[in-house]
Scaffold this motif. Structure first.
Motif, PDB file in Angstrom:
ATOM      1  N   THR A   1       0.834  -1.198   0.000  1.00  0.00           N
ATOM      2  CA  THR A   1       0.000   0.000   0.000  1.00  0.00           C
ATOM      3  C   THR A   1       0.868   1.247   0.000  1.00  0.00           C
ATOM      4  N   ALA A   2       0.296   2.358  -0.449  1.00  0.00           N
ATOM      5  CA  ALA A   2       0.993   3.644  -0.385  1.00  0.00           C
ATOM      6  C   ALA A   2       0.975   4.153   1.051  1.00  0.00           C
ATOM      7  N   PHE A   3       1.961   4.971   1.397  1.00  0.00           N
ATOM      8  CA  PHE A   3       2.035   5.505   2.758  1.00  0.00           C
ATOM      9  C   PHE A   3       2.753   6.841   2.743  1.00  0.00           C
ATOM     10  N   VAL A   4       2.638   7.553   3.850  1.00  0.00           N
ATOM     11  CA  VAL A   4       3.374   8.801   4.015  1.00  0.00           C
ATOM     12  C   VAL A   4       3.828   8.914   5.461  1.00  0.00           C
ATOM     13  N   ARG A   5       5.010   9.497   5.647  1.00  0.00           N
ATOM     14  CA  ARG A   5       5.472   9.799   7.008  1.00  0.00           C
ATOM     15  C   ARG A   5       5.168  11.251   7.314  1.00  0.00           C
ATOM     16  N   TYR A   6       4.664  11.499   8.516  1.00  0.00           N
ATOM     17  CA  TYR A   6       4.513  12.864   9.007  1.00  0.00           C
ATOM     18  C   TYR A   6       4.934  12.861  10.473  1.00  0.00           C
TER      19      TYR A   6
ATOM     20  N   THR B   1      -7.649  15.760  11.274  1.00  0.00           N
ATOM     21  CA  THR B   1      -6.396  15.006  11.175  1.00  0.00           C
ATOM     22  C   THR B   1      -6.467  14.009  10.033  1.00  0.00           C
ATOM     23  N   LYS B   2      -7.643  13.392   9.883  1.00  0.00           N
ATOM     24  CA  LYS B   2      -7.829  12.444   8.783  1.00  0.00           C
ATOM     25  C   LYS B   2      -7.693  13.158   7.440  1.00  0.00           C
ATOM     26  N   ARG B   3      -8.341  14.302   7.294  1.00  0.00           N
ATOM     27  CA  ARG B   3      -8.240  15.056   6.052  1.00  0.00           C
ATOM     28  C   ARG B   3      -6.783  15.461   5.789  1.00  0.00           C
ATOM     29  N   ALA B   4      -6.082  15.876   6.841  1.00  0.00           N
ATOM     30  CA  ALA B   4      -4.676  16.270   6.682  1.00  0.00           C
ATOM     31  C   ALA B   4      -3.832  15.092   6.217  1.00  0.00           C
ATOM     32  N   ALA B   5      -4.112  13.900   6.750  1.00  0.00           N
ATOM     33  CA  ALA B   5      -3.358  12.715   6.346  1.00  0.00           C
ATOM     34  C   ALA B   5      -3.539  12.437   4.863  1.00  0.00           C
ATOM     35  N   PHE B   6      -4.753  12.668   4.339  1.00  0.00           N
ATOM     36  CA  PHE B   6      -4.987  12.486   2.911  1.00  0.00           C
ATOM     37  C   PHE B   6      -4.186  13.506   2.099  1.00  0.00           C
ATOM     38  N   GLU B   7      -4.103  14.722   2.610  1.00  0.00           N
ATOM     39  CA  GLU B   7      -3.319  15.752   1.922  1.00  0.00           C
ATOM     40  C   GLU B   7      -1.842  15.387   1.909  1.00  0.00           C
ATOM     41  N   TRP B   8      -1.322  14.934   3.059  1.00  0.00           N
ATOM     42  CA  TRP B   8       0.094  14.557   3.125  1.00  0.00           C
ATOM     43  C   TRP B   8       0.406  13.456   2.126  1.00  0.00           C
ATOM     44  N   LEU B   9      -0.465  12.444   2.070  1.00  0.00           N
ATOM     45  CA  LEU B   9      -0.208  11.310   1.184  1.00  0.00           C
ATOM     46  C   LEU B   9      -0.340  11.719  -0.287  1.00  0.00           C
ATOM     47  N   THR B  10      -1.366  12.507  -0.602  1.00  0.00           N
ATOM     48  CA  THR B  10      -1.566  12.952  -1.984  1.00  0.00           C
ATOM     49  C   THR B  10      -0.363  13.740  -2.483  1.00  0.00           C
ATOM     50  N   ASN B  11       0.140  14.643  -1.658  1.00  0.00           N
ATOM     51  CA  ASN B  11       1.278  15.470  -2.067  1.00  0.00           C
ATOM     52  C   ASN B  11       2.581  14.694  -2.114  1.00  0.00           C
ATOM     53  N   LYS B  12       2.642  13.568  -1.407  1.00  0.00           N
ATOM     54  CA  LYS B  12       3.837  12.735  -1.516  1.00  0.00           C
ATOM     55  C   LYS B  12       3.828  11.977  -2.850  1.00  0.00           C
ATOM     56  N   ILE B  13       2.680  11.390  -3.189  1.00  0.00           N
ATOM     57  CA  ILE B  13       2.593  10.598  -4.410  1.00  0.00           C
ATOM     58  C   ILE B  13       2.708  11.489  -5.647  1.00  0.00           C
ATOM     59  N   VAL B  14       1.988  12.608  -5.658  1.00  0.00           N
ATOM     60  CA  VAL B  14       2.077  13.593  -6.756  1.00  0.00           C
ATOM     61  C   VAL B  14       2.347  14.948  -6.117  1.00  0.00           C
ATOM     62  N   PRO B  15       3.612  15.341  -5.984  1.00  0.00           N
ATOM     63  CA  PRO B  15       3.969  16.563  -5.261  1.00  0.00           C
ATOM     64  C   PRO B  15       3.206  17.803  -5.723  1.00  0.00           C
TER      65      PRO B  15
ATOM     66  N   THR C   1     -14.532  15.980  -0.510  1.00  0.00           N
ATOM     67  CA  THR C   1     -15.753  16.306   0.219  1.00  0.00           C
ATOM     68  C   THR C   1     -15.764  15.649   1.603  1.00  0.00           C
ATOM     69  N   ASP C   2     -16.603  16.170   2.484  1.00  0.00           N
ATOM     70  CA  ASP C   2     -16.740  15.578   3.809  1.00  0.00           C
ATOM     71  C   ASP C   2     -17.201  14.126   3.699  1.00  0.00           C
ATOM     72  N   SER C   3     -18.075  13.857   2.744  1.00  0.00           N
ATOM     73  CA  SER C   3     -18.569  12.497   2.554  1.00  0.00           C
ATOM     74  C   SER C   3     -17.445  11.550   2.152  1.00  0.00           C
ATOM     75  N   GLU C   4     -16.538  12.022   1.297  1.00  0.00           N
ATOM     76  CA  GLU C   4     -15.405  11.189   0.875  1.00  0.00           C
ATOM     77  C   GLU C   4     -14.470  10.905   2.041  1.00  0.00           C
ATOM     78  N   VAL C   5     -14.279  11.902   2.899  1.00  0.00           N
ATOM     79  CA  VAL C   5     -13.437  11.697   4.076  1.00  0.00           C
ATOM     80  C   VAL C   5     -14.052  10.627   4.981  1.00  0.00           C
ATOM     81  N   LYS C   6     -15.369  10.697   5.157  1.00  0.00           N
ATOM     82  CA  LYS C   6     -16.046   9.746   6.037  1.00  0.00           C
ATOM     83  C   LYS C   6     -16.036   8.325   5.465  1.00  0.00           C
ATOM     84  N   LYS C   7     -15.961   8.207   4.136  1.00  0.00           N
ATOM     85  CA  LYS C   7     -15.952   6.892   3.495  1.00  0.00           C
ATOM     86  C   LYS C   7     -14.571   6.248   3.480  1.00  0.00           C
ATOM     87  N   THR C   8     -13.593   6.961   4.016  1.00  0.00           N
ATOM     88  CA  THR C   8     -12.208   6.498   3.967  1.00  0.00           C
ATOM     89  C   THR C   8     -11.659   6.307   5.373  1.00  0.00           C
TER      90      THR C   8
END
Length: 214
Positions: A49-54, A118-132, A142-149
């Motif tokens: 799986t993909a991951f990010v360190r923060y 914090t969950k939304r921030a984690a998605f941002e960290w990972l997205t910017n790592k994979i595609v800077p 969306t809030d709904s997408e965050v809740k589904k993840t």
């Protein structure tokens, strides 16, 4: 001096291993993917799986319906491995062939991220790592997408890095053989982006303009 736990001590070539925090972080920051291994009722599983360190944790995410995430979010022990292959080491004998690499092994347990921001921030960290630098360019999540993840964090307090670098280590009696030996670099490489049919007439954004000929 605190003794290193046995599970953090390689059984072979232990001199290549280190628990140095900066070295561990440098490998985790460069690698895009890890493999998470765990066992349920005696059945082993190993999931890439993909991951990010923060800071001092690594984060992964996936669907709330993922069997894999639903199992490990219970806090069962996991082993997380990462490897970067830098070059093939070609010796004068196949027995002495090797690989120059940098790896990290982590023993941890998942911490489920319940806090929405914090969950939304984690998605941002990972997205910017994979595609800077891509997060701010994309349609906002969306809030709904965050809740589904599901987002999970892992401490890497119990981790060890192991590396190899340099040229082949041939047997002394092989050194004079007329056989080529050395290394073959195998660096990772991002090629020019390829647009899908909906984006053929959309200018390539600046953050994707790497490796593109003028």
């Amino acid at each position: 001096m605190q003794q290193t736990p046995p599970h953090l001590t390689p059984s072979r070539l232990a001199k290549r291993a280190t628990q140095d925090y900066d070295i561990v972080c440098s490998i985790l920051d460069e690698a895009l993917f890890c493999t998470i291994s765990y066992s349920v009722d005696g059945q082993p599983f190993s999931i890439p799986t993909a991951f990010v360190r923060y800071d001092d944790k690594i984060y992964i995410h996936g669907s709330v319906g993922s069997h894999f995430l639903r199992e490990i979010e219970k806090g069962i022990p996991v082993c997380i491995s990462v490897m970067l292959a830098d070059s093939l080491v070609v010796a004068k004998s196949a027995f002495s062939h090797s690989v120059n690499y940098r790896s990290v092994t982590i023993f941890s347990k998942a911490e489920k991220i319940e806090d929405f921001e914090t969950k939304r921030a984690a998605f941002e960290w990972l997205t910017n790592k994979i595609v800077p630098d891509s997060w701010d360019y994309l349609r906002p999540m969306t809030d709904s997408e965050v809740k589904k993840t599901t987002a999970l964090a892992f401490s890497f307090d119990e981790s060890v890095a192991k590396t190899r670098s340099g040229m082949p280590k041939d047997e002394p009696e092989d050194l004079e053989l007329p056989i080529w030996s050395g290394i073959i670099p195998i660096p990772p490489k991002r090629l020019a982006p390829i647009a899908d049919e909906t984006s053929e007439n959309i200018p390539l954004p600046k953050h994707l303009q790497y490796n593109v000929q003028p």
